[in-house]
Write a protein that holds these residues in place. Structure first.
Motif, PDB file in Angstrom:
ATOM      1  N   GLU A  17       0.916  -1.368  -0.202  1.00  0.00           N
ATOM      2  CA  GLU A  17       0.012  -0.002   0.077  1.00  0.00           C
ATOM      3  C   GLU A  17       0.701   1.264   0.004  1.00  0.00           C
ATOM      4  OE1 GLU A  17      -3.028   2.154   3.019  1.00  0.00           O
ATOM      5  OE2 GLU A  17      -2.816  -0.047   3.283  1.00  0.00           O
ATOM      6  N   ALA A  18       0.779   2.249  -1.050  1.00  0.00           N
ATOM      7  CA  ALA A  18       1.385   3.301  -0.920  1.00  0.00           C
ATOM      8  C   ALA A  18       1.447   4.178   0.426  1.00  0.00           C
ATOM      9  CB  ALA A  18       0.510   4.367  -1.942  1.00  0.00           C
ATOM     10  N   GLY A  19       2.944   4.288   0.703  1.00  0.00           N
ATOM     11  CA  GLY A  19       3.228   4.889   1.964  1.00  0.00           C
ATOM     12  C   GLY A  19       3.537   4.295   3.023  1.00  0.00           C
ATOM     13  N   LYS A  20       3.450   2.969   2.938  1.00  0.00           N
ATOM     14  CA  LYS A  20       3.596   2.030   4.142  1.00  0.00           C
ATOM     15  C   LYS A  20       5.026   1.417   4.145  1.00  0.00           C
ATOM     16  CE  LYS A  20      -0.549   2.077   5.633  1.00  0.00           C
ATOM     17  NZ  LYS A  20      -1.010   2.210   7.089  1.00  0.00           N
ATOM     18  N   SER A  21       5.768   1.693   2.940  1.00  0.00           N
ATOM     19  CA  SER A  21       7.171   0.902   2.846  1.00  0.00           C
ATOM     20  C   SER A  21       8.067   1.122   4.056  1.00  0.00           C
ATOM     21  CB  SER A  21       7.846   1.163   1.624  1.00  0.00           C
ATOM     22  OG  SER A  21       7.821   2.689   1.471  1.00  0.00           O
ATOM     23  N   LEU A  22       8.067   2.416   4.512  1.00  0.00           N
ATOM     24  CA  LEU A  22       9.164   2.710   5.536  1.00  0.00           C
ATOM     25  C   LEU A  22       8.629   1.789   6.716  1.00  0.00           C
ATOM     26  CD1 LEU A  22      10.105   6.358   5.056  1.00  0.00           C
ATOM     27  CD2 LEU A  22      11.542   4.391   4.978  1.00  0.00           C
ATOM     28  N   ASP A  23       7.431   1.772   7.226  1.00  0.00           N
ATOM     29  CA  ASP A  23       6.779   1.039   8.287  1.00  0.00           C
ATOM     30  C   ASP A  23       7.337  -0.297   8.208  1.00  0.00           C
ATOM     31  OD1 ASP A  23       5.469   3.198   9.513  1.00  0.00           O
ATOM     32  OD2 ASP A  23       3.581   2.572   8.480  1.00  0.00           O
ATOM     33  N   ILE A  24       7.248  -1.085   6.903  1.00  0.00           N
ATOM     34  CA  ILE A  24       7.667  -2.481   6.924  1.00  0.00           C
ATOM     35  C   ILE A  24       9.118  -2.283   6.837  1.00  0.00           C
ATOM     36  CG2 ILE A  24       7.797  -4.024   4.922  1.00  0.00           C
ATOM     37  CD1 ILE A  24       4.997  -3.292   4.235  1.00  0.00           C
ATOM     38  N   TYR A  25       9.721  -1.567   6.331  1.00  0.00           N
ATOM     39  CA  TYR A  25      11.212  -1.497   6.434  1.00  0.00           C
ATOM     40  C   TYR A  25      11.833  -1.711   8.051  1.00  0.00           C
ATOM     41  CZ  TYR A  25      15.868   0.490   6.056  1.00  0.00           C
ATOM     42  OH  TYR A  25      17.508   0.457   6.269  1.00  0.00           O
ATOM     43  N   TYR A  26      11.251  -1.020   8.903  1.00  0.00           N
ATOM     44  CA  TYR A  26      11.391  -1.128  10.139  1.00  0.00           C
ATOM     45  C   TYR A  26      11.004  -2.357  10.812  1.00  0.00           C
ATOM     46  CZ  TYR A  26      13.700   3.680   9.660  1.00  0.00           C
ATOM     47  OH  TYR A  26      14.582   4.568   9.319  1.00  0.00           O
ATOM     48  N   HIS A  27       9.519  -2.594  10.726  1.00  0.00           N
ATOM     49  CA  HIS A  27       9.094  -3.848  11.158  1.00  0.00           C
ATOM     50  C   HIS A  27       9.981  -5.132  10.922  1.00  0.00           C
ATOM     51  CE1 HIS A  27       5.430  -2.838  13.302  1.00  0.00           C
ATOM     52  NE2 HIS A  27       5.123  -2.118  12.525  1.00  0.00           N
ATOM     53  N   LEU A  28      10.280  -5.334   9.756  1.00  0.00           N
ATOM     54  CA  LEU A  28      11.198  -6.299   9.283  1.00  0.00           C
ATOM     55  C   LEU A  28      12.698  -6.370   9.665  1.00  0.00           C
ATOM     56  CD1 LEU A  28       9.883  -6.885   5.598  1.00  0.00           C
ATOM     57  CD2 LEU A  28       9.309  -8.133   7.624  1.00  0.00           C
ATOM     58  N   GLY A  29      13.078  -5.090  10.408  1.00  0.00           N
ATOM     59  CA  GLY A  29      14.461  -5.042  10.641  1.00  0.00           C
ATOM     60  C   GLY A  29      15.663  -4.835   9.610  1.00  0.00           C
ATOM     61  N   LEU A  30      15.057  -4.419   8.225  1.00  0.00           N
ATOM     62  CA  LEU A  30      15.848  -4.126   7.399  1.00  0.00           C
ATOM     63  C   LEU A  30      16.995  -3.364   7.922  1.00  0.00           C
ATOM     64  CD1 LEU A  30      13.514  -4.515   4.314  1.00  0.00           C
ATOM     65  CD2 LEU A  30      15.024  -6.281   5.388  1.00  0.00           C
ATOM     66  N   ASP A  31      16.986  -2.294   8.559  1.00  0.00           N
ATOM     67  CA  ASP A  31      17.822  -1.254   8.802  1.00  0.00           C
ATOM     68  C   ASP A  31      18.790  -1.750   9.559  1.00  0.00           C
ATOM     69  OD1 ASP A  31      15.987  -1.687  10.891  1.00  0.00           O
ATOM     70  OD2 ASP A  31      16.493   0.075  11.959  1.00  0.00           O
ATOM     71  N   LYS A  32      18.903  -3.237  10.192  1.00  0.00           N
ATOM     72  CA  LYS A  32      19.906  -3.657  10.942  1.00  0.00           C
ATOM     73  C   LYS A  32      20.670  -4.690   9.985  1.00  0.00           C
ATOM     74  CE  LYS A  32      17.274  -3.217  15.318  1.00  0.00           C
ATOM     75  NZ  LYS A  32      16.412  -2.405  14.872  1.00  0.00           N
ATOM     76  N   LEU A  33      20.213  -5.010   8.828  1.00  0.00           N
ATOM     77  CA  LEU A  33      20.636  -5.947   7.962  1.00  0.00           C
ATOM     78  C   LEU A  33      22.055  -5.401   7.134  1.00  0.00           C
ATOM     79  CD1 LEU A  33      17.955  -8.020   6.596  1.00  0.00           C
ATOM     80  CD2 LEU A  33      19.157  -8.470   8.510  1.00  0.00           C
ATOM     81  N   GLU A  34      23.042  -6.159   6.986  1.00  0.00           N
ATOM     82  CA  GLU A  34      24.148  -5.846   5.732  1.00  0.00           C
ATOM     83  C   GLU A  34      23.828  -6.082   4.427  1.00  0.00           C
ATOM     84  OE1 GLU A  34      26.904  -4.065   6.809  1.00  0.00           O
ATOM     85  OE2 GLU A  34      25.948  -3.991   8.748  1.00  0.00           O
ATOM     86  N   CYS A  35      22.477  -5.773   4.028  1.00  0.00           N
ATOM     87  CA  CYS A  35      22.300  -5.959   2.591  1.00  0.00           C
ATOM     88  C   CYS A  35      21.608  -4.720   1.813  1.00  0.00           C
ATOM     89  CB  CYS A  35      21.303  -7.065   2.283  1.00  0.00           C
ATOM     90  SG  CYS A  35      19.810  -7.188   3.374  1.00  0.00           S
ATOM     91  N   ILE A  54       9.506  -2.739  -2.299  1.00  0.00           N
ATOM     92  CA  ILE A  54      10.917  -2.817  -1.733  1.00  0.00           C
ATOM     93  C   ILE A  54      11.567  -3.986  -2.319  1.00  0.00           C
ATOM     94  CG2 ILE A  54      12.172  -3.297   0.570  1.00  0.00           C
ATOM     95  CD1 ILE A  54       9.545  -2.426   1.980  1.00  0.00           C
ATOM     96  N   LYS A  55      12.718  -3.784  -2.462  1.00  0.00           N
ATOM     97  CA  LYS A  55      13.856  -4.748  -3.306  1.00  0.00           C
ATOM     98  C   LYS A  55      14.968  -4.826  -2.254  1.00  0.00           C
ATOM     99  CE  LYS A  55      13.331  -3.630  -8.088  1.00  0.00           C
ATOM    100  NZ  LYS A  55      13.988  -3.422  -9.428  1.00  0.00           N
ATOM    101  N   ILE A  56      15.059  -6.130  -1.784  1.00  0.00           N
ATOM    102  CA  ILE A  56      16.094  -6.575  -0.694  1.00  0.00           C
ATOM    103  C   ILE A  56      16.968  -7.685  -1.447  1.00  0.00           C
ATOM    104  CG2 ILE A  56      16.527  -7.570   1.540  1.00  0.00           C
ATOM    105  CD1 ILE A  56      13.175  -7.071   1.840  1.00  0.00           C
ATOM    106  N   GLU A  57      18.577  -7.026  -1.424  1.00  0.00           N
ATOM    107  CA  GLU A  57      19.309  -8.138  -1.962  1.00  0.00           C
ATOM    108  C   GLU A  57      19.880  -8.951  -0.832  1.00  0.00           C
ATOM    109  OE1 GLU A  57      22.474  -7.789  -5.391  1.00  0.00           O
ATOM    110  OE2 GLU A  57      22.342  -6.256  -4.352  1.00  0.00           O
ATOM    111  N   CYS A  58      19.321  -9.995  -0.609  1.00  0.00           N
ATOM    112  CA  CYS A  58      19.630 -10.973   0.670  1.00  0.00           C
ATOM    113  C   CYS A  58      18.839 -12.392   0.408  1.00  0.00           C
ATOM    114  CB  CYS A  58      19.367 -10.317   1.943  1.00  0.00           C
ATOM    115  SG  CYS A  58      18.012 -10.225   2.553  1.00  0.00           S
ATOM    116  N   LYS A  59      19.167 -13.170   1.444  1.00  0.00           N
ATOM    117  CA  LYS A  59      18.594 -14.441   1.535  1.00  0.00           C
ATOM    118  C   LYS A  59      17.299 -14.215   2.036  1.00  0.00           C
ATOM    119  CE  LYS A  59      22.439 -17.554   0.394  1.00  0.00           C
ATOM    120  NZ  LYS A  59      22.542 -17.561  -1.114  1.00  0.00           N
TER     121      LYS A  59
END
Length: 141
Positions: A17-35, A54-59
């Motif tokens: 949903e438009a505007g929800k990507s940053l919430d998801i970014y933090y809920h998934l802990g993507l800010d703590k990953l090295e990818c 959101i495109k994530i380059e990791c497993k």
């Protein structure tokens, strides 16, 4: 037109949903990953009008799909290998979630015992209602 390069291996979260990507970014802990993570906000969509991607380059094992299913079970998860989509996963509401939402009941054991995990179970799939495992406090979206 904006162009974000493809992924060799990783995950693409589509139909957010438009505007929800940053919430998801933090809920998934993507800010703590090295990818590498690319967030595309307000992309044009014939199906949704506007959407985030959101495109994530990791497993895949780095991303908790249960949390993602709770946040928005309409998101499409595309698994990428060798620059190709090898699998599309659809999400569903998880039967149980832990430490995603917190119980608001001041008399709940989780308010007293700080180390105790906040566990909620899916009580009603139609209304997307969850209840606290300890005190039955209702939590709806």
């Amino acid at each position: 037109m904006l162009n974000i390069s493809g992924l060799n291996e990783g995950i693409v979260l589509d139909h957010i949903e438009a505007g929800k990507s940053l919430d998801i970014y933090y809920h998934l802990g993507l800010d703590k990953l090295e990818c590498q993570v690319a967030i595309i906000k307000n992309a044009r969509s014939s199906k949704m009008g506007r959407k985030d991607i959101i495109k994530i380059e990791c497993k895949l094992d780095k991303v908790d799909l249960q949390i993602l299913g709770y946040i928005d079970h309409n998101i499409t998860v595309n698994i990428i290998q060798d620059n190709k989509i090898v699998e599309k996963k659809t999400l569903k509401l998880p039967q149980k979630i832990t430490n995603v939402i917190k119980c608001k009941n001041p008399r709940c054991i989780t308010s007293i015992e700080q180390e105790l995990p906040h566990v909620f179970y899916l009580a009603d799939e139609q209304t997307e209602t969850y209840r606290c495992l300890y005190c039955e406090e209702k939590y709806g979206k």
